[in-house]
Enzyme design. Structure first.
Site, mmCIF file in Angstrom:
data_model
loop_
_atom_site.group_PDB
_atom_site.id
_atom_site.type_symbol
_atom_site.label_atom_id
_atom_site.label_comp_id
_atom_site.label_asym_id
_atom_site.label_seq_id
_atom_site.Cartn_x
_atom_site.Cartn_y
_atom_site.Cartn_z
ATOM 1 N N LYS A 1 4.098 -4.683 -7.670
ATOM 2 C CA LYS A 1 3.768 -5.125 -6.078
ATOM 3 C C LYS A 1 3.013 -4.079 -5.747
ATOM 4 C CE LYS A 1 5.197 -7.778 -2.624
ATOM 5 N NZ LYS A 1 4.553 -7.070 -1.425
ATOM 6 N N CYS B 1 15.723 35.950 17.536
ATOM 7 C CA CYS B 1 16.873 35.030 16.041
ATOM 8 C C CYS B 1 17.333 34.509 16.450
ATOM 9 C CB CYS B 1 16.786 36.639 14.808
ATOM 10 S SG CYS B 1 17.895 35.888 13.990
ATOM 11 N N CYS C 1 11.786 36.884 11.658
ATOM 12 C CA CYS C 1 12.901 37.902 12.456
ATOM 13 C C CYS C 1 12.161 39.373 12.179
ATOM 14 C CB CYS C 1 14.211 37.420 11.779
ATOM 15 S SG CYS C 1 15.501 38.773 12.226
ATOM 16 N N ASP D 1 1.258 -2.252 -2.959
ATOM 17 C CA ASP D 1 1.656 -1.930 -1.990
ATOM 18 C C ASP D 1 -0.029 -1.608 -1.334
ATOM 19 O OD1 ASP D 1 2.899 -1.794 0.459
ATOM 20 O OD2 ASP D 1 4.044 0.387 0.107
ATOM 21 N N CYS E 1 20.487 37.069 14.868
ATOM 22 C CA CYS E 1 20.825 38.298 15.035
ATOM 23 C C CYS E 1 19.863 38.598 16.349
ATOM 24 C CB CYS E 1 20.389 39.238 13.966
ATOM 25 S SG CYS E 1 17.988 39.363 13.648
ATOM 26 N N CYS F 1 19.538 42.154 9.958
ATOM 27 C CA CYS F 1 20.016 40.563 10.160
ATOM 28 C C CYS F 1 20.845 39.566 9.578
ATOM 29 C CB CYS F 1 18.414 39.492 10.565
ATOM 30 S SG CYS F 1 18.846 37.839 10.490
ATOM 31 N N LYS G 1 11.861 -6.317 -5.632
ATOM 32 C CA LYS G 1 11.722 -5.221 -4.811
ATOM 33 C C LYS G 1 12.739 -3.749 -4.876
ATOM 34 C CE LYS G 1 10.070 -5.388 -0.515
ATOM 35 N NZ LYS G 1 8.705 -5.507 0.404
ATOM 36 N N TYR H 1 -5.178 -10.277 -8.857
ATOM 37 C CA TYR H 1 -4.166 -11.366 -9.535
ATOM 38 C C TYR H 1 -4.044 -12.498 -9.410
ATOM 39 C CZ TYR H 1 -2.459 -10.143 -5.083
ATOM 40 O OH TYR H 1 -2.683 -10.231 -3.375
ATOM 41 N N GLU I 1 4.088 -8.551 -12.966
ATOM 42 C CA GLU I 1 3.081 -7.404 -13.053
ATOM 43 C C GLU I 1 3.557 -6.853 -11.670
ATOM 44 O OE1 GLU I 1 0.482 -10.122 -10.498
ATOM 45 O OE2 GLU I 1 0.842 -11.256 -12.011
HETATM 46 S S1 IVH Z 1 1.281 -13.243 -5.274
HETATM 47 C C1 IVH Z 1 0.879 -16.568 -3.190
HETATM 48 N N1 IVH Z 1 0.689 -10.483 -6.939
HETATM 49 O O1 IVH Z 1 2.892 -8.558 -2.333
HETATM 50 C C2 IVH Z 1 1.761 -15.424 -4.118
HETATM 51 N N2 IVH Z 1 1.141 -10.153 -4.563
HETATM 52 O O2 IVH Z 1 4.579 -10.381 -0.144
HETATM 53 C C3 IVH Z 1 1.051 -14.294 -3.204
HETATM 54 N N3 IVH Z 1 0.900 -7.892 -3.754
HETATM 55 O O3 IVH Z 1 0.450 -10.824 -0.108
HETATM 56 C C4 IVH Z 1 0.876 -13.449 -4.019
HETATM 57 N N4 IVH Z 1 0.656 -7.208 -5.264
HETATM 58 O O4 IVH Z 1 -0.732 -8.462 -0.947
HETATM 59 C C5 IVH Z 1 0.942 -11.228 -5.687
HETATM 60 N N5 IVH Z 1 1.011 -8.785 -8.312
HETATM 61 C C6 IVH Z 1 0.882 -9.202 -7.492
HETATM 62 C C7 IVH Z 1 0.840 -8.692 -5.715
HETATM 63 C C8 IVH Z 1 0.851 -9.299 -4.663
HETATM 64 C C9 IVH Z 1 0.967 -6.710 -4.005
HETATM 65 C C10 IVH Z 1 1.640 -8.299 -2.168
HETATM 66 C C11 IVH Z 1 0.270 -9.680 -1.975
HETATM 67 C C12 IVH Z 1 0.902 -10.291 -1.186
HETATM 68 C C13 IVH Z 1 2.491 -9.698 -0.577
HETATM 69 C C14 IVH Z 1 3.661 -10.756 -0.783
#
Ligand code: IVH
Length: 667
Positions: free
Chosen positions: A117, A410, A427, A119, A413, A433, A316, A227, A115
């Site tokens: 991640k 400037c 300028c 933000d 110059c 210049c 990450k 998720y 999945e």
């Molecule tokens: S699972 C038990 N799935 O990442 C597992 N987290 O660093 C808990 N996050 O608190 C989270 N996308 O805010 C999961 N596909 C995803 C996610 C995800 C973003 C964030 C979430 C979590 C943090 C953990």
């Protein structure tokens, strides 16, 4: 084991710092350091705790977030909302999957849910008998804040769900986020209204979700991807995550379309590389991938520690925001005299490259940021966008920060600087210049102008500094003896440059006009002018009114053109250039193609043309070529390595052409 005093002190100071950043991040939504720097503090603390066998359960590194602010009512999470352990390298992911196979005692490929991640902000939604009863933030993992009033404002979150059974309790967890598109819209609006800009989508979403007044939340178009499941009473759910997502989707929950199921570590690694390469194309920000064991039974066999499940890992990606220090601010002089403040930065690796300077655009931007020399700043570089300073990190040592003062003269110059419009500084030195002269020359030889290969920026600077050339016409009297005088220029390179100079004499009127560097006359305008006035003398005598009647030429540009040709120095330069052999044949009039007036943006690489060649072909056919995608773009030509321009095109619904389609269109 006895613990050295130095280590005790470091642990204490790490804890203090982490506590402070936790508060800033989770409770105040105003982080002072980027996530990577925070992660580094936590990792250091954890490694010291391991090395010196210090108790870690009560330490901050194992706390998941931060206790809720008093203004919200508190919600106890029946099942704790955990965090994720992280890895930064492929090997980290390999070790994770090896550990999983060992814990499950299997040699078969394990299935994973891969999945993005996202933000954003983790939230929990609790449905009782199919009705959304309560929504909460993660808080410290054990208890969070009640944000039900705000969640009810988010349209993509179902307020009721249709379940077969009665007497049910279902907790759905996921990430609330703000799309990149909406974030940009909000900031464009804020800029127009002279309001403070938001730093990034995550902070904006976190701020919006934690408003006490739900009306303020409504103004920010938040979204969610679900998720996972927390509490489940009375509902029979599938036994693998991948299928649970289908069920959730059927119930009306938003599920991320970029989630994939794969088997074994290689599948997961492929997912991560693919996700990384399309990071810019996604309309939501991610900071990595999450890899989870797909089977719920296996998850419960593997178990968890107090902070994180052992069946999932965050992989990450390199951070797109980093913190660094502004060492100095210099004022650069452009071709037309515009003065631009540029920040010299302590070099920092961000968004995959090392950044050591970045434009600050103008004095208004400096004021908006509240920036001074010596300040620590958050620098952001996402995709192929130029890096920018997004926020000053206020430190306690404000007395050592030097203010940035707009120059009156400037820096090159010493001519007086005047204000041009609301924010621009210029300028007044003109061609006296040397900085303006250098920039004019660089423009004159650039690829879209006379295209003199080998006459690079460094060489031009040397030639001007050593007084060997003053203006564009001087280029054509350069000879080997003069070039050899220049530092490190050998016989062969001198010869090549002279050949390139000779070749450049044969050009087109459009390129010549563009090369002259008339203010605001870009390639497209130069081409319109050349088409309308194939004879340069006629153009030089054209009135402002006549010029304004040409498509795409407004009052400012026509006045710039007219002022340019009214100046004797410019007329003399043109005369000397023609005497030096610069010439063009009258362009064949543009055929009646259906590309006339259409705006193209090129992104990525093409196989059968260089970008420059593709651009020339388009201009010849009467099309316009722009560097940025906007709602006015007609076509985006996209090759391998296309970046954010492609995602914008998709976002705006603009027709995207691949190379083959583009070639067909040209022919
Ligand atoms: S699972 C038990 N799935 O990442 C597992 N987290 O660093 C808990 N996050 O608190 C989270 N996308 O805010 C999961 N596909 C995803 C996610 C995800 C973003 C964030 C979430 C979590 C943090 C953990």
């Amino acid at each position: 084991m006895s613990i050295p005093e130095k280590i005790r002190r470091e642990v204490a100071s790490l804890k203090k710092a982490i506590e402070r950043h936790n508060r800033l991040y989770h409770s105040l939504d105003n982080p002072e350091i980027p996530d990577v720097d925070y992660d580094a503090l936590v990792e250091r603390l954890e490694s010291l705790e391991r090395e010196y066998a210090l108790p870690s359960d009560s330490s901050l590194s194992s706390s998941v977030g931060f206790a809720p602010l008093a203004k919200f009512s508190e919600v106890q999470h029946q099942i704790p909302m955990l965090s994720l352990d992280k890895v930064f390298e492929k090997d980290g992911l390999r070790n994770f999957t090896k550990r999983i196979s060992k814990l499950l005692g299997t040699e078969d490929l394990v299935d994973f849910s891969c999945e993005p991640k996202v933000d954003g902000v983790a939230v929990s939604l609790l449905y009782e008998d199919g009705v959304l009863k309560r929504a909460a933030t993660r808080g410290d993992g054990k208890s969070g804040e009640d944000i039900t009033h705000n969640i009810l404002e988010i349209s993509c979150i179902p307020k009721t769900i249709e379940l077969k059974n009665v007497k049910t309790r279902l907790e759905v967890r996921g990430e609330i986020f703000l799309s990149k598109y909406n974030f940009n819209q909000i900031n464009t609006q804020a800029r127009k209204e002279g309001q403070k800009l938001f730093v990034n989508p995550r902070n904006t979403a976190a701020g919006a979700i934690r408003q006490l007044d739900p009306k303020k939340t409504t103004n920010i178009p938040l979204e969610m991807f679900c998720y996972g499941i927390g509490v489940n009473e009375g509902i029979a759910l599938p036994k693998v995550l991948g299928e649970i997502f289908f069920v959730l989707e059927e119930l009306g929950f938003p599920i991320n379309k970029d989630i994939r199921q794969s088997s074994g570590v290689e599948g997961c690694l492929d997912f991560c590389s693919e996700l990384y390469s399309k990071r810019d194309l996604l309309d939501y920000e991610i900071d990595g991938a999450v890899i989870k064991v797909d089977s719920l039974l296996s998850q419960s066999l593997i178990g968890q520690n107090i902070k994180a499940p052992r069946w999932a890992i965050a992989y990450k990606f390199p951070a797109e925001e980093k913190i660094t220090k502004v060492l100095d601010v210099e004022f650069q002089v452009g071709r037309t005299g515009t003065i631009t403040p540029v920040a010299r930065l302590e070099p920092v690796f961000v968004g995959g490259v090392t950044v050591s300077n970045t434009t600050l655009h103008n004095m208004d931007e400096i004021e908006r940021l509240g920036l001074g020399i010596g300040d620590r700043v958050i620098v952001r570089r996402a995709g192929d966008v130029i890096p920018k300073v997004v926020k000053v990190v206020k430190s306690e040592e404000r007395q050592s920060i030097k203010p940035i003062i707009a120059p009156k003269y400037c820096p090159i110059c010493m001519s007086p600087i005047e204000k041009d419009g609301a924010v621009l500084l210029r300028c007044t030195g003109g061609s006296s210049c040397s900085a303006q002269r250098k920039e004019m020359l660089k423009h004159f030889v650039s690829r879209s102008a006379l295209d003199i290969e080998g006459l690079g920026d460094k060489l031009i600077e040397q030639l001007v500094d050593e007084g060997l050339i003053t203006d564009a016409a001087d280029i054509f009297s350069l000879d080997e003896a003069v070039l050899l005088k220049v530092d490190r220029l050998g016989k062969k390179s001198s010869e090549n440059i002279l050949v390139a100079i000779k070749k450049s004499q044969e050009t087109t009127l459009a390129k010549f006009l563009y090369a002259l560097g008339i203010r605001e006359v870009g390639e497209a305008t130069a081409l319109s002018l050349a088409n309308r006035y194939p004879n340069l003398e006629h153009l030089m005598l054209a009135t402002i009114e006549e010029l304004e009647s040409i498509d795409d030429i407004g009052p400012t540009v026509s006045s710039n053109i007219s002022t340019f040709f009214a100046r004797k120095a410019n007329v003399d330069l043109i005369k000397r250039l023609r005497e030096a052999g610069v010439r063009w044949s009258v362009l064949p009039t543009i055929k009646n193609t259906n590309l006339v007036g259409k705006t193209f943006v090129l992104t990525g690489t093409l196989e059968s043309f260089s970008r420059g060649e593709a651009k020339d072909r388009l201009l010849e056919l009467g099309a316009k070529v722009s560097a940025t995608v906007s709602k006015n773009t007609d076509f985006v030509v996209s090759g391998p390595g296309a970046g954010s321009k492609l995602s914008k095109a998709i976002e705006y619904g603009i027709k995207v052409l691949d190379e083959e389609e583009f070639v067909t269109l040209l022919s």
